[in-house]
Structure formats: C-alpha cells, structure tokens
Design a protein around this motif. Structure first.
Motif, PDB file in Angstrom:
ATOM      1  N   GLY A 211       1.792   1.260   8.878  1.00 61.60           N
ATOM      2  CA  GLY A 211       0.861   0.291   9.455  1.00 61.60           C
ATOM      3  C   GLY A 211      -0.516   0.274   8.833  1.00 61.60           C
ATOM      4  O   GLY A 211      -1.446  -0.338   9.375  1.00 61.60           O
ATOM      5  N   GLN A 212      -0.680   0.920   7.679  1.00 66.74           N
ATOM      6  CA  GLN A 212      -1.997   0.962   7.030  1.00 66.74           C
ATOM      7  C   GLN A 212      -2.322  -0.322   6.286  1.00 66.74           C
ATOM      8  O   GLN A 212      -3.470  -0.559   5.908  1.00 66.74           O
ATOM      9  N   ASN A 213      -1.269  -1.130   6.042  1.00 66.33           N
ATOM     10  CA  ASN A 213      -1.460  -2.430   5.392  1.00 66.33           C
ATOM     11  C   ASN A 213      -2.113  -2.312   4.016  1.00 66.33           C
ATOM     12  O   ASN A 213      -3.074  -3.011   3.694  1.00 66.33           O
ATOM     13  N   ASN A 214      -1.593  -1.390   3.196  1.00 66.17           N
ATOM     14  CA  ASN A 214      -2.021  -1.336   1.789  1.00 66.17           C
ATOM     15  C   ASN A 214      -0.813  -0.984   0.935  1.00 66.17           C
ATOM     16  O   ASN A 214       0.195  -0.471   1.436  1.00 66.17           O
ATOM     17  N   LEU A 215      -0.903  -1.241  -0.348  1.00 66.90           N
ATOM     18  CA  LEU A 215       0.246  -1.097  -1.236  1.00 66.90           C
ATOM     19  C   LEU A 215       0.721   0.343  -1.398  1.00 66.90           C
ATOM     20  O   LEU A 215       1.841   0.587  -1.853  1.00 66.90           O
ATOM     21  N   ASN A 216      -0.111   1.306  -1.040  1.00 68.70           N
ATOM     22  CA  ASN A 216       0.285   2.698  -1.161  1.00 68.70           C
ATOM     23  C   ASN A 216       0.965   3.228   0.101  1.00 68.70           C
ATOM     24  O   ASN A 216       1.394   4.384   0.140  1.00 68.70           O
ATOM     25  N   ASP A 217       1.070   2.376   1.120  1.00 67.42           N
ATOM     26  CA  ASP A 217       1.668   2.793   2.387  1.00 67.42           C
ATOM     27  C   ASP A 217       3.179   2.629   2.317  1.00 67.42           C
ATOM     28  O   ASP A 217       3.745   1.640   2.777  1.00 67.42           O
ATOM     29  N   VAL A 218       3.826   3.620   1.703  1.00 70.98           N
ATOM     30  CA  VAL A 218       5.274   3.581   1.499  1.00 70.98           C
ATOM     31  C   VAL A 218       5.905   4.816   2.126  1.00 70.98           C
ATOM     32  O   VAL A 218       5.221   5.769   2.500  1.00 70.98           O
ATOM     33  N   ASP A 219       7.221   4.798   2.241  1.00 69.03           N
ATOM     34  CA  ASP A 219       7.944   5.956   2.748  1.00 69.03           C
ATOM     35  C   ASP A 219       7.778   7.096   1.739  1.00 69.03           C
ATOM     36  O   ASP A 219       8.241   7.001   0.596  1.00 69.03           O
ATOM     37  N   PRO A 220       7.101   8.182   2.127  1.00 66.78           N
ATOM     38  CA  PRO A 220       6.842   9.271   1.169  1.00 66.78           C
ATOM     39  C   PRO A 220       8.100  10.005   0.730  1.00 66.78           C
ATOM     40  O   PRO A 220       8.058  10.778  -0.235  1.00 66.78           O
ATOM     41  N   PHE A 221       9.201   9.774   1.419  1.00 67.63           N
ATOM     42  CA  PHE A 221      10.440  10.467   1.078  1.00 67.63           C
ATOM     43  C   PHE A 221      11.348   9.631   0.181  1.00 67.63           C
ATOM     44  O   PHE A 221      12.505   9.995  -0.048  1.00 67.63           O
ATOM     45  N   LEU A 222      10.833   8.518  -0.309  1.00 68.04           N
ATOM     46  CA  LEU A 222      11.574   7.666  -1.234  1.00 68.04           C
ATOM     47  C   LEU A 222      11.007   7.853  -2.628  1.00 68.04           C
ATOM     48  O   LEU A 222       9.786   7.817  -2.827  1.00 68.04           O
ATOM     49  N   ASP A 223      11.882   8.088  -3.602  1.00 71.80           N
ATOM     50  CA  ASP A 223      11.462   8.316  -4.987  1.00 71.80           C
ATOM     51  C   ASP A 223      10.547   7.189  -5.476  1.00 71.80           C
ATOM     52  O   ASP A 223      10.845   6.007  -5.296  1.00 71.80           O
ATOM     53  N   ARG A 224       9.418   7.566  -6.071  1.00 72.78           N
ATOM     54  CA  ARG A 224       8.409   6.574  -6.475  1.00 72.78           C
ATOM     55  C   ARG A 224       8.942   5.573  -7.497  1.00 72.78           C
ATOM     56  O   ARG A 224       8.629   4.380  -7.429  1.00 72.78           O
TER      57      ARG A 224
END
Length: 328
Positions: A211-224
């Motif tokens: 819910g941070q509404n920025n492009l870096n707000d992704v699932d941290p457990f998914l390979d980049r």
C-alpha cells in the motif's frame, strides 16, 4: 510453525478424516462395471480428442476438480449455473477465471448417450482431472467412482478456496478442514507445474504490495529479475494477460515447478510460502534435484484423497442429465 500450532491443526483434522474414511468405503473402481462398463474408455477418448486440439485445457480441468472438491466436497457443484434466485460458485471471484465447462458437458453428453442417467457429473470431473494429468505426461491412478451430484451451489461458499495470497498457516488450516495434511498441501501445490494464471492474480506482488503506492513496493520474497519479467507482461491495470505458472514447461507435468519455487520465481505468494516450513521446504528442495517417480506417486495418492472429500453417495443428491443445471 510451532509444534503446538501444528498439533492444533491436526486435532481439527480428525473429524474430516473420519468423514473421508466413511465416504471412501462407498466408492469403488468398478462401480459402473455393470451399468456403464466403458465409462473410463469414453472419458479417455474424449479427453485425448479435446487436449489434442487445446492442450492448454489440461490445467483448467484439474483446477475445476480442485475447486469443486474444496466447496461442498466433490459433488459437481462448481459446474452448476446461477439461477434468478441464487448466485452459483462459478460466478464467485475465485472461480470467474475457471475454464473447461463446455468440455465437461461434451464428455457428459457422450456418457448420456451410452449410459443414460447413470454417470454423475462429479465422477466425470474426477476422471477428466486424472486424464488431464496423465495426458500432460504426469502420473495416472485408479479412480473410485460412485459420487452423486449435489443440487446446491452458493457463491459465498467459495471463501473456503485457498487464495494465491495465503501464507502457510492459512493454507494448513484450509487444507486441514478438508482432511488434507501438510504433505498433501505441498504435493497438490505441485499441480502448478501446468497451466497459466492471469495478471489479476499476481499483480499484487508486482505493484503496491503493502500500500505504499511506489514502484519499489513489491513482494520482497519474489526474485527481483522475475519481477521485471512479470512487469513486462502485466501492467498495473492488466487483469487478463495470461502468465505461465511454470515458465517453459507449463504444458508438461514434471518437477520444474519445484525449481521455480526454490528460485523464488513462483507465480503465487502461496507457492513461495512452501519455503517457510521445514517439512514443505525440504520436500520442495528434494524434488528440485529429481525423484520424479516419488512425486508422481505422492501426487496420485493425494489426488485420490482429495477426490474423496465430502462425496455424496447412495440416495444422496442426484445424477444430473446436464452438468450445468439440476434435474427437474
């Protein structure tokens, strides 16, 4: 998970196992030996014909069976259409992406022609799921038959279906109430070795994860690197583009799924969750390196177990003439 937590879950499973045991005794592999002796041959022939033209339907047939058994048991309720007074399961959000209904009716029509008013839609769906796996180069197994069709299908009851966003605690609880244990959970998750999902099911991992509404707000457990690949296919507003569950091997039932999970490249958060428990993690990592025959045997056993959840037998339910509507 703490031992006490697992114990609590296992305690809740006891009544479910008793139910499964009672219903299994009323099913048999030769149930139609006198009334429709060619039932499996008819289903297999139609499945070969269907999947030769549309091989991508194998996973949807398997998914239909799973979604059927987790709501009201394996009674064909997922196949029923809504009526003016009732919204059926297949119109609920978790089921709107289900496919293959027309093919189920096609197989059922063949059986009605050969053996009128005899073979249930629930049995048809169970056989189709088994053959879908086998025709995708996966295992086969004996299917006990004799299920009856339910007459009730309620959209709200699909809340029992494990969502792709679930963590392991949630998954264990949802499987346990159906009489399925931790091994069944990791084994049946291996069904994601075939098929696709749409961007709607995974975009929450790619955009605005917390819910941070920025492009870096992704699932941290998914390979980049995998995030970048998925974003190239799924925009924040895309809900329809299809993504392979097991990239490069999504039409073949094999061990590739476990390799994707181990690399944190699985489509669903619920797949990654398998790495958060010592038992399920060990199972995943073992099958990264082989042991296909063991996985195939385990999958067959878990499918047999799942196919016995809450079945209707004897004079319960009915034998529908068409799978989408109850008899009148």
């Amino acid at each position: 998970m703490a031992k006490n937590g697992i114990l609590a879950v296992l305690i809740t499973m006891v009544p479910c196992f008793l139910l499964v045991g009672l219903t299994r005794a009323q099913l048999s592999v030769d149930y139609y030996s006198k009334t429709c002796p060619n039932v499996e041959d008819i289903v297999r022939k139609e499945m070969i014909s269907i999947l030769s033209v549309a091989p991508s339907l194998a996973a949807p047939f398997l998914r239909l069976h799973f979604h059927d058994c987790f709501v009201r048991g394996c009674d064909g309720s997922v196949l029923l259409n809504s009526t003016k007074d009732n919204k059926a399961e297949n119109e609920a959000p978790p089921n709107r992406s289900l496919r293959g209904f027309g093919s189920v009716e096609r197989v059922k029509a063949k059986l009605e022609k050969a053996c009128p008013n005899t073979v249930s839609c629930a049995d048809v769906l169970t056989l189709m799921a088994r053959d879908a796996v086998w025709l995708s180069k996966g295992p086969t197994w004996p299917v006990s038959l004799g299920r009856r069709d339910g007459r009730i299908s309620i959209a709200d009851e699909t809340m029992q279906l494990p969502p792709p966003t679930a963590n392991l605690t949630q998954l264990i609880q949802m499987f346990a109430v159906k009489g399925l244990d931790l091994k069944d959970l990791v084994v049946l998750s291996g069904a994601h070795t075939i098929g696709t999902t749409d961007c709607a099911a995974i975009k929450g991992r790619l955009y605005n994860f917390t819910g941070q509404n920025n492009l870096n707000d992704v699932d941290p457990f998914l390979d980049r690197n995998y995030i970048a690949k998925l974003r190239s296919k799924c925009s924040p507003t895309d809900t329809t583009t299809l993504i392979e569950m097991d990239p490069g091997s999504y039409k073949t039932f094999d061990l590739s799924y476990f390799k994707q999970v181990a690399k944190r490249r699985s489509a669903f958060h619920s797949d990654w969750a398998l790495l958060t428990d010592s038992f399920t993690r060990a199972y995943v990592l073992k099958h990264v390196n082989g042991f296909e025959s063991e996985f195939f045997q385990d999958f067959a056993e878990s499918m047999i177990k799942m196919g016995n959840i809450g079945v209707l037998t004897g004079d319960q339910g009915e034998i529908r003439k068409k799978c989408s509507i109850v008899n009148y």
